[in-house]
Design an enzyme around this catalytic site. Sequence first.
Site, PDB file in Angstrom:
ATOM      1  CG  HIS A 134      -2.182   0.738   1.083  1.00  0.00           C
ATOM      2  ND1 HIS A 134      -2.213   2.079   0.788  1.00  0.00           N
ATOM      3  CD2 HIS A 134      -3.477   0.350   1.202  1.00  0.00           C
ATOM      4  CE1 HIS A 134      -3.481   2.480   0.749  1.00  0.00           C
ATOM      5  NE2 HIS A 134      -4.260   1.448   0.989  1.00  0.00           N
TER       6      HIS A 134
ATOM      7  CD  GLU B  51      -4.147   0.547  -2.409  1.00  0.00           C
ATOM      8  OE1 GLU B  51      -4.812  -0.389  -1.941  1.00  0.00           O
ATOM      9  OE2 GLU B  51      -4.584   1.705  -2.456  1.00  0.00           O
TER      10      GLU B  51
END
Length: 375
Positions: free
Chosen positions: A194, A338
Amino acid sequence: MRFTSLLFFAAFIGSALAEAAPRVEIQSPDGSISAKFIRMGATITQLWLKDKHGRAVDVILGYDDTTRWWTDPKQPYFNSIIGRYANRIKNGTFSIPITKYPQPPGPNVYQIPRNDRDGQVSLHGGEIGWDRRNWTLVERSRTSLTYKHIDNGDQGFPGVVTAFATHTVSNGGVLRTSLTARATKKTPLMLTQHLYWNLDGFQNGVNDTLGHTLQIDGSKVIEVDGNLIPTGKFIDVTGTPFDFRKPMLHGARLDEAQGLCGAPCSLYDHCWVYDKGAKAKQPVTTLIGEKSGIRLDITTNQDAVQVYSSWGLNITQPKAAHRGAGLAYGRYSGIAIEQQGLIDAINTPEWGVNQIQDPKKTYEWVTTHKFTTLR
Ligand SMILES: *[C@@H]1O[C@H](CO)[C@@H](O)[C@H](O)[C@H]1NC(C)=O
Ligand SMILES: *[C@@H]1O[C@H](CO)[C@@H](O)[C@H](O)[C@H]1NC(C)=O
Ligand SMILES: *[C@@H]1O[C@H](CO)[C@@H](O)[C@H](O)[C@H]1NC(C)=O
Ligand SMILES: *[C@@H]1O[C@H](CO)[C@@H](O)[C@H](O)[C@H]1NC(C)=O
């Protein structure tokens, strides 16, 4: 990865190191890239590159005081590994084999914590996902680190998953992260990293990423409801603010993108499906900082990418290196990118996407971030 006696020895040394040095650093031999880590979430805390003027820039968001990764209630998954199931699961419910939501109760129906959207959605692996776990440093060199995490199923997923995350830097500004995992039982498994980017490092008075150039090799986006859960349909990006097949400024379509990511959230929190997907040898996402001239080209073995424009970001006291343009990370200060699978495919059987991990196989996720500078 095999459990050799060498690895056990490395694990022993590694955990000793992890206690003594909560943040460890790797650097490429040519000095073009260096990164620091904490073991919680196998998280990158700093990523240093040179801009077009040769100045050092930390291109990811975060804190100088690393304890804030676990003490700040607003910590937005800064740069961590996310598992066992990244992104959202409708009502935290699924079955094995997968069936269409809502699943009637049964022995093969599972419930994991609904930690998002007023208890209607599970986000990023449940209440305490892999990003909140203290991984063990098991291998270390000047250019590479490997962390290990054992997920014992306490969030309600079936079986035990053993995962390894290896971060490697190399000459010419390359960061490669690979994740491998094995499960003891059939389980949903869909991982991501992330990362929150600001390739300008907040220099020159710019404190958002709206002027970053973005390119995504995807002609469809997963259509979502107000909870960001897939409807099962796809949006053709043609003629929409989602069309990044040609390079476009991240914020170019801001006026049209009001409320797009679930009102009042504006700009993007969406999943693009790559046209070539895991078969692509070429970069599938590119991001360029307007002031630094730093260009990031991403290659991955994943089928899709979630892009979050960071509408909800509100973090006081960012890194000292990032205080140039303001005293907080605010709206659009970062852009999260992501690499992952199709979101909530475990509740969307009509897609025919298999995200149930076979205990006989090894799950593998690999993403390479290659940095260059434009003159
Ligand atoms: C969500 O799951 C719970 C428990 O399994 C169930 O009682 C509830 O009705 C579900 N909610 C929706 C909106 O389907
Ligand atoms: C991870 O380590 C930190 C620092 O030692 C500690 O405060 C925290 O409680 C640990 N987290 C978990 C989930 O064990
Ligand atoms: C950001 O957080 C601060 C407290 O840390 C709060 O006072 C402020 O209202 C928040 N801003 C927004 C836009 O939510
Ligand atoms: C970013 O800069 C603008 C003006 O340059 C300012 O109004 C805004 O408050 C700043 N935001 C943050 C989060 O510092």
